[in-house]
Design a protein around this motif. Sequence first.
Motif, PDB file in Angstrom:
ATOM      1  N   PRO A 111       0.775  -1.079  -0.041  1.00 40.03           N
ATOM      2  CA  PRO A 111       0.114   0.022  -0.182  1.00 40.03           C
ATOM      3  C   PRO A 111       0.856   1.364  -0.158  1.00 40.03           C
ATOM      4  CG  PRO A 111      -0.253  -1.265   1.852  1.00 40.03           C
ATOM      5  CD  PRO A 111       0.558  -2.175   1.153  1.00 40.03           C
ATOM      6  N   LEU A 112       2.154   1.140   0.554  1.00 37.49           N
ATOM      7  CA  LEU A 112       2.929   2.179   0.680  1.00 37.49           C
ATOM      8  C   LEU A 112       3.430   2.619  -0.836  1.00 37.49           C
ATOM      9  CD1 LEU A 112       4.911   1.521   3.973  1.00 37.49           C
ATOM     10  CD2 LEU A 112       3.246   3.143   3.551  1.00 37.49           C
ATOM     11  N   GLU A 113       3.804   1.579  -1.525  1.00 37.80           N
ATOM     12  CA  GLU A 113       4.317   1.711  -2.943  1.00 37.80           C
ATOM     13  C   GLU A 113       3.093   2.267  -3.647  1.00 37.80           C
ATOM     14  OE1 GLU A 113       6.249  -1.831  -4.015  1.00 37.80           O
ATOM     15  OE2 GLU A 113       7.858  -0.419  -4.302  1.00 37.80           O
ATOM     16  N   LEU A 114       1.884   1.581  -3.716  1.00 37.99           N
ATOM     17  CA  LEU A 114       0.600   2.218  -4.169  1.00 37.99           C
ATOM     18  C   LEU A 114       0.532   3.578  -4.185  1.00 37.99           C
ATOM     19  CD1 LEU A 114      -1.687  -0.982  -4.002  1.00 37.99           C
ATOM     20  CD2 LEU A 114      -0.302  -0.163  -6.035  1.00 37.99           C
ATOM     21  N   ALA A 115       0.607   4.175  -3.122  1.00 38.80           N
ATOM     22  CA  ALA A 115       0.576   5.417  -2.451  1.00 38.80           C
ATOM     23  C   ALA A 115       1.739   6.262  -2.964  1.00 38.80           C
ATOM     24  CB  ALA A 115       0.397   5.656  -1.151  1.00 38.80           C
ATOM     25  N   GLY A 116       2.848   5.597  -3.595  1.00 37.58           N
ATOM     26  CA  GLY A 116       3.820   6.587  -3.975  1.00 37.58           C
ATOM     27  C   GLY A 116       4.871   6.922  -2.911  1.00 37.58           C
ATOM     28  N   ARG A 117       4.618   6.376  -1.906  1.00 38.49           N
ATOM     29  CA  ARG A 117       5.598   6.750  -0.836  1.00 38.49           C
ATOM     30  C   ARG A 117       7.097   6.248  -1.107  1.00 38.49           C
ATOM     31  NH1 ARG A 117       2.586   7.440   4.461  1.00 38.49           N
ATOM     32  NH2 ARG A 117       0.562   8.064   3.858  1.00 38.49           N
ATOM     33  N   SER A 118       7.927   7.207  -0.617  1.00 39.43           N
ATOM     34  CA  SER A 118       9.385   6.625  -0.616  1.00 39.43           C
ATOM     35  C   SER A 118       9.707   5.644   0.361  1.00 39.43           C
ATOM     36  CB  SER A 118      10.328   7.904  -0.976  1.00 39.43           C
ATOM     37  OG  SER A 118      10.192   8.790   0.418  1.00 39.43           O
ATOM     38  N   GLY A 119      10.795   4.917   0.242  1.00 38.14           N
ATOM     39  CA  GLY A 119      11.186   4.143   1.441  1.00 38.14           C
ATOM     40  C   GLY A 119      10.282   3.293   2.012  1.00 38.14           C
ATOM     41  N   ALA A 120       9.182   2.606   0.995  1.00 32.19           N
ATOM     42  CA  ALA A 120       8.417   1.898   1.433  1.00 32.19           C
ATOM     43  C   ALA A 120       9.030   0.611   1.995  1.00 32.19           C
ATOM     44  CB  ALA A 120       7.391   1.326   0.259  1.00 32.19           C
ATOM     45  N   PHE A 121       9.751  -0.030   1.601  1.00 34.88           N
ATOM     46  CA  PHE A 121      10.534  -1.423   2.162  1.00 34.88           C
ATOM     47  C   PHE A 121      10.978  -0.971   3.613  1.00 34.88           C
ATOM     48  CE2 PHE A 121       9.188  -2.909  -1.872  1.00 34.88           C
ATOM     49  CZ  PHE A 121       8.947  -4.415  -1.691  1.00 34.88           C
ATOM     50  N   ALA A 122      11.595  -0.064   3.602  1.00 30.86           N
ATOM     51  CA  ALA A 122      12.320   0.314   5.007  1.00 30.86           C
ATOM     52  C   ALA A 122      11.132   0.763   6.010  1.00 30.86           C
ATOM     53  CB  ALA A 122      13.211   1.415   4.854  1.00 30.86           C
ATOM     54  N   ARG A 123       9.949   1.198   5.808  1.00 35.19           N
ATOM     55  CA  ARG A 123       9.215   1.621   6.391  1.00 35.19           C
ATOM     56  C   ARG A 123       8.278   0.302   6.785  1.00 35.19           C
ATOM     57  NH1 ARG A 123       5.775   6.143   8.624  1.00 35.19           N
ATOM     58  NH2 ARG A 123       4.609   4.773  10.205  1.00 35.19           N
ATOM     59  N   ALA A 124       8.055  -0.556   5.847  1.00 38.18           N
ATOM     60  CA  ALA A 124       7.327  -1.965   6.185  1.00 38.18           C
ATOM     61  C   ALA A 124       8.241  -2.802   7.004  1.00 38.18           C
ATOM     62  CB  ALA A 124       7.054  -2.639   4.700  1.00 38.18           C
ATOM     63  N   GLU A 125       9.402  -2.643   7.043  1.00 37.90           N
ATOM     64  CA  GLU A 125      10.507  -3.399   7.846  1.00 37.90           C
ATOM     65  C   GLU A 125      10.389  -2.974   9.367  1.00 37.90           C
ATOM     66  OE1 GLU A 125      14.373  -4.167   6.162  1.00 37.90           O
ATOM     67  OE2 GLU A 125      14.909  -4.824   8.145  1.00 37.90           O
ATOM     68  N   THR A 126      10.322  -1.534   9.508  1.00 34.19           N
ATOM     69  CA  THR A 126      10.189  -0.954  10.716  1.00 34.19           C
ATOM     70  C   THR A 126       8.773  -1.362  11.303  1.00 34.19           C
ATOM     71  OG1 THR A 126      11.452   0.882  10.009  1.00 34.19           O
ATOM     72  CG2 THR A 126      10.111   1.206  12.060  1.00 34.19           C
ATOM     73  N   GLU A 127       7.619  -1.471  10.585  1.00 32.02           N
ATOM     74  CA  GLU A 127       6.260  -1.630  10.991  1.00 32.02           C
ATOM     75  C   GLU A 127       6.219  -3.147  11.506  1.00 32.02           C
ATOM     76  OE1 GLU A 127       3.983   0.189  12.022  1.00 32.02           O
ATOM     77  OE2 GLU A 127       4.375   1.913  11.215  1.00 32.02           O
ATOM     78  N   LEU A 128       6.896  -3.838  10.849  1.00 34.13           N
ATOM     79  CA  LEU A 128       6.692  -5.423  10.957  1.00 34.13           C
ATOM     80  C   LEU A 128       7.678  -5.658  12.405  1.00 34.13           C
ATOM     81  CD1 LEU A 128       6.964  -6.818   7.418  1.00 34.13           C
ATOM     82  CD2 LEU A 128       5.353  -7.444   9.182  1.00 34.13           C
TER      83      LEU A 128
END
Length: 230
Positions: A111-128
């Motif tokens: 969803p972060l990538e779909l929303a065009g956010r940068s750093g989606a994978f880093a953010r996802a890793e932090t949330e997980l």
Amino acid sequence: MTGKIISLEDVDLSLGDGAARVHVLQGISLAVSTGEAVGLVGPSGSGKSTLLMVMAGLERPDRGRVMLDGEDLTGLSEDALARVRGRRIGIVFQSFHLVPTMTALENVALPLELAGRSGAFARAETELAGVGLGARLHHYPAQLSGGEQQRVAIARALAPDPAIVVADEPTGNLDEGTGGAVVDLLFRIKRERGTTLVLVTHDATLAERCDRTVHLRAGRVVAADTAAVR
Ligand code: ADP
Ligand code: MG
């Protein structure tokens, strides 16, 4: 508490066609304060899931008004509604709704990538990592337990940092202990981030942890208790 983050005014909705048409929501008015946790309870078929979907902008009412964070959803285009959802609301379902062909990390980043956010994978890793799944980033949903899958779904809902999280029987597919951990997690997030929570639940213990419960019956609000009742 500062103002109403969700407000519904006289919302009506019928679903289905012909003989299967059901007047699911009947004149629902309801307001949720910023940072509040509201439990939505009621018998099966009373309209809880539908009401949640209306609050989340996933279903449009036939009549009435839905305001989210000061924005009137009435008359918004599908694209505009999708943007409001993406920015303001995280949604958690009973059955997780993860993409089976994607890893935990990819599910949360999507969803972060779909929303065009940068750093989606880093953010996802932090949330997980935040939901205790830092060691499960590259697992597929089928390789995770039910409780772990629900935690991935929660991380996905939280990744865009929504002001509102709505959850439809988030513990419904989990055993008691696992469900308890998921609930603890949702309330920890509410505390730490000031997230507004709306939870549909059959679970009395979970409902009791909310600031307030709203009771639905046959598409109407029949009672709204405050925590003072406890
Ligand atoms: P709850 O979550 O409280 O169990 P729901 O919101 O799922 O209730 O459903 C409320 C009522 O609306 C039920 O009687 C259900 O059968 C009916 N309903 C829900 N979706 C549809 C639909 N797409 N078409 C026809 N009836 C529907
Ligand atoms: Mg339901």
